[in-house]
Design an enzyme around this catalytic site. Structure first.
Site, PDB file in Angstrom:
ATOM      1  N   ASN A 218      -3.305   3.232  -5.086  1.00  0.00           N
ATOM      2  CA  ASN A 218      -2.640   3.454  -3.803  1.00  0.00           C
ATOM      3  C   ASN A 218      -3.713   3.904  -2.816  1.00  0.00           C
ATOM      4  O   ASN A 218      -4.163   5.041  -2.868  1.00  0.00           O
ATOM      5  CB  ASN A 218      -1.555   4.529  -3.979  1.00  0.00           C
ATOM      6  CG  ASN A 218      -0.957   4.973  -2.653  1.00  0.00           C
ATOM      7  OD1 ASN A 218      -1.146   4.310  -1.627  1.00  0.00           O
ATOM      8  ND2 ASN A 218      -0.245   6.085  -2.667  1.00  0.00           N
ATOM      9  N   TRP A 219      -4.103   2.993  -1.944  1.00  0.00           N
ATOM     10  CA  TRP A 219      -5.220   3.291  -1.048  1.00  0.00           C
ATOM     11  C   TRP A 219      -4.816   4.166   0.138  1.00  0.00           C
ATOM     12  O   TRP A 219      -5.671   4.602   0.907  1.00  0.00           O
ATOM     13  CB  TRP A 219      -5.836   1.985  -0.536  1.00  0.00           C
ATOM     14  CG  TRP A 219      -6.578   1.213  -1.579  1.00  0.00           C
ATOM     15  CD1 TRP A 219      -6.702   1.517  -2.910  1.00  0.00           C
ATOM     16  CD2 TRP A 219      -7.307  -0.003  -1.381  1.00  0.00           C
ATOM     17  NE1 TRP A 219      -7.461   0.560  -3.543  1.00  0.00           N
ATOM     18  CE2 TRP A 219      -7.853  -0.384  -2.629  1.00  0.00           C
ATOM     19  CE3 TRP A 219      -7.561  -0.824  -0.268  1.00  0.00           C
ATOM     20  CZ2 TRP A 219      -8.628  -1.528  -2.798  1.00  0.00           C
ATOM     21  CZ3 TRP A 219      -8.335  -1.974  -0.429  1.00  0.00           C
ATOM     22  CH2 TRP A 219      -8.858  -2.312  -1.683  1.00  0.00           C
ATOM     23  N   LYS A 220      -3.529   4.349   0.354  1.00  0.00           N
ATOM     24  CA  LYS A 220      -3.034   5.135   1.493  1.00  0.00           C
ATOM     25  C   LYS A 220      -3.639   4.586   2.799  1.00  0.00           C
ATOM     26  O   LYS A 220      -3.859   3.379   2.889  1.00  0.00           O
ATOM     27  CB  LYS A 220      -3.330   6.623   1.276  1.00  0.00           C
ATOM     28  CG  LYS A 220      -2.813   7.074  -0.102  1.00  0.00           C
ATOM     29  CD  LYS A 220      -2.842   8.556  -0.326  1.00  0.00           C
ATOM     30  CE  LYS A 220      -2.311   8.835  -1.736  1.00  0.00           C
ATOM     31  NZ  LYS A 220      -2.209  10.268  -2.026  1.00  0.00           N
TER      32      LYS A 220
ATOM     33  N   HIS B 161       7.159   7.367  -1.934  1.00  0.00           N
ATOM     34  CA  HIS B 161       5.999   8.232  -2.195  1.00  0.00           C
ATOM     35  C   HIS B 161       6.241   9.595  -1.547  1.00  0.00           C
ATOM     36  O   HIS B 161       6.846   9.678  -0.478  1.00  0.00           O
ATOM     37  CB  HIS B 161       4.736   7.575  -1.635  1.00  0.00           C
ATOM     38  CG  HIS B 161       3.492   8.292  -2.056  1.00  0.00           C
ATOM     39  ND1 HIS B 161       3.065   9.436  -1.436  1.00  0.00           N
ATOM     40  CD2 HIS B 161       2.617   8.055  -3.059  1.00  0.00           C
ATOM     41  CE1 HIS B 161       1.961   9.864  -2.040  1.00  0.00           C
ATOM     42  NE2 HIS B 161       1.668   9.039  -3.032  1.00  0.00           N
TER      43      HIS B 161
ATOM     44  N   GLU C  89       4.432  11.486   0.145  1.00  0.00           N
ATOM     45  CA  GLU C  89       3.956  11.605   1.534  1.00  0.00           C
ATOM     46  C   GLU C  89       4.978  10.996   2.490  1.00  0.00           C
ATOM     47  O   GLU C  89       5.191  11.500   3.596  1.00  0.00           O
ATOM     48  CB  GLU C  89       2.577  10.941   1.669  1.00  0.00           C
ATOM     49  CG  GLU C  89       1.496  11.808   1.032  1.00  0.00           C
ATOM     50  CD  GLU C  89       0.299  11.045   0.498  1.00  0.00           C
ATOM     51  OE1 GLU C  89       0.095   9.876   0.859  1.00  0.00           O
ATOM     52  OE2 GLU C  89      -0.439  11.637  -0.318  1.00  0.00           O
TER      53      GLU C  89
ATOM     54  N   GLU D 212       5.084  11.612  -9.968  1.00  0.00           N
ATOM     55  CA  GLU D 212       3.941  12.211  -9.277  1.00  0.00           C
ATOM     56  C   GLU D 212       4.297  13.623  -8.826  1.00  0.00           C
ATOM     57  O   GLU D 212       4.925  13.794  -7.771  1.00  0.00           O
ATOM     58  CB  GLU D 212       3.570  11.376  -8.057  1.00  0.00           C
ATOM     59  CG  GLU D 212       3.180   9.948  -8.377  1.00  0.00           C
ATOM     60  CD  GLU D 212       2.345   9.349  -7.253  1.00  0.00           C
ATOM     61  OE1 GLU D 212       1.196   8.993  -7.521  1.00  0.00           O
ATOM     62  OE2 GLU D 212       2.834   9.274  -6.114  1.00  0.00           O
TER      63      GLU D 212
ATOM     64  N   GLY E 128      -3.789  14.586  -4.728  1.00  0.00           N
ATOM     65  CA  GLY E 128      -4.922  14.838  -3.853  1.00  0.00           C
ATOM     66  C   GLY E 128      -5.475  16.247  -3.937  1.00  0.00           C
ATOM     67  O   GLY E 128      -6.271  16.663  -3.102  1.00  0.00           O
TER      68      GLY E 128
ATOM     69  N   SER F 219      -4.006  13.077  -9.026  1.00  0.00           N
ATOM     70  CA  SER F 219      -5.383  13.398  -9.414  1.00  0.00           C
ATOM     71  C   SER F 219      -5.812  12.753 -10.741  1.00  0.00           C
ATOM     72  O   SER F 219      -6.522  13.368 -11.529  1.00  0.00           O
ATOM     73  CB  SER F 219      -5.589  14.916  -9.463  1.00  0.00           C
ATOM     74  OG  SER F 219      -5.387  15.470  -8.173  1.00  0.00           O
TER      75      SER F 219
ATOM     76  N   GLY G  87      -4.515   7.517  -6.473  1.00  0.00           N
ATOM     77  CA  GLY G  87      -4.866   7.601  -5.060  1.00  0.00           C
ATOM     78  C   GLY G  87      -6.372   7.627  -4.869  1.00  0.00           C
ATOM     79  O   GLY G  87      -7.045   6.598  -4.919  1.00  0.00           O
ATOM     80  N   GLY G  88      -6.925   8.810  -4.685  1.00  0.00           N
ATOM     81  CA  GLY G  88      -8.346   8.979  -4.366  1.00  0.00           C
ATOM     82  C   GLY G  88      -9.297   8.179  -5.246  1.00  0.00           C
ATOM     83  O   GLY G  88     -10.229   7.527  -4.740  1.00  0.00           O
TER      84      GLY G  88
HETATM   85  P1  PGA Z   1      -4.272  11.128  -5.970  1.00  0.00           P
HETATM   86  O1  PGA Z   1      -2.974  10.420  -5.314  1.00  0.00           O
HETATM   87  O2  PGA Z   1      -4.651  10.292  -7.168  1.00  0.00           O
HETATM   88  O3  PGA Z   1      -5.301  11.123  -4.892  1.00  0.00           O
HETATM   89  O4  PGA Z   1      -3.844  12.495  -6.379  1.00  0.00           O
HETATM   90  C1  PGA Z   1      -1.973   9.855  -6.099  1.00  0.00           C
HETATM   91  C2  PGA Z   1      -0.894   9.258  -5.218  1.00  0.00           C
HETATM   92  O5  PGA Z   1      -0.606   9.812  -4.149  1.00  0.00           O
HETATM   93  O6  PGA Z   1      -0.302   8.208  -5.558  1.00  0.00           O
END
Ligand code: PGA
Length: 252
Positions: free
Chosen positions: A9-11, A96, A98, A168, A174, A214, A235-236
């Site tokens: 997930n590149w956001k 998600h 966010e 999640e 993050g 993470s 994500g990251g």
């Molecule tokens: P993260 O994000 O791996 O940076 O914690 C995961 C996500 O939001 O899907």
């Protein structure tokens, strides 16, 4: 046997040209796991077309990070499921945390978006997870139950078997704090129990449940070895070829 599924997930990261450059490297770095691990990346909308071209003929699939529930119309700034399908998108991440926290998405809204995604011929990755305050108050399983039941309400077992659920924990996204494999497995097993109630045991066994929060190459093996953890939403660590390929290889 459920096939592992790792999705990046590149956001809100990477321009179209940055996306294409990374994917040209990534496709080579993950080509050896072809039948063992399903792989997808979710670039921002603006990079989807370039990404689709860069992964053509590879074992990397395309996902989107959101869509609107309506097919078309006066929804300034929104993108429909059909528009995504037309670009070669196979999966849509929905709900998600966010989006829930920053854009006020609800379980009912996610439910409507799943219908739109299915109608367009794609599949959903449905995200659920508790906040730190909810975990500390002992409400994790209740919160996740409400989210799963609300989002998946009304779908048939035949459709449901192809869905992906991503657990999640919000406090792990993050932050560098990962749920322990025991904490994650407990919630994953609970979700599979909910899917059994919602549909039936057979269907619940087919649904893949990803862990997200993470995930890195050095914790992926431990998390992905748990009975009910069938993949990761990353994500990251999905923004760099070496890190993302490292997580894919932890399972492949
Ligand atoms: P993260 O994000 O791996 O940076 O914690 C995961 C996500 O939001 O899907």
């Amino acid at each position: 046997m459920r096939r592992a599924f790792i999705c990046g997930n590149w956001k809100m990261n990477k321009t179209a040209s940055e996306a294409a450059a990374m994917l040209r490297d990534l496709r080579g770095a993950v080509s050896m796991v072809r039948d063992r691990v399903e792989i997808a990346v979710a670039p921002p909308f603006t990079a989807l077309a370039a990404a689709a071209k860069a992964i053509e003929g590879s074992n990397v699939e395309l996902a989107a990070q959101n869509c609107h529930s309506q097919g078309s119309g006066a929804f300034t700034g929104e993108v429909s499921a059909e528009m995504l399908k037309d670009l070669g998108v196979a999966w849509v991440i929905l709900g998600h945390s966010e989006r829930r926290q920053l854009f006020h998405e609800t379980d009912a809204g996610v439910n409507e978006k799943i219908s739109a995604v299915l109608k367009a011929g794609m599949l959903p990755i449905v995200c659920v997870g508790e906040t730190l305050a909810e975990r500390e108050a002992g409400k994790t399983l209740d919160v996740v139950s409400t989210q799963v039941k609300g989002a998946l309400k009304g779908f048939s077992a035949a459709d449901g078997a192809r869905f992906v659920v991503a657990y999640e924990p919000v406090w792990a996204i993050g932050t560098g704090k990962t749920a322990t494999s025991r904490q994650a497995q407990e919630v994953h097993a609970h979700i599979r129990g909910l899917l059994t109630e919602l549909w039936n045991p057979d269907t619940a066994q087919q649904v893949r449940i990803q862990y997200g929060g993470s995930v890195k190459p050095d914790n992926a093996t431990e998390l992905l070895s748990q009975t009910d953890i069938d993949g990761a939403l990353v994500g990251g660590a999905s923004l760099k070829v070496a890190d993302f390929a490292g997580i894919v290889k932890a399972k492949g």
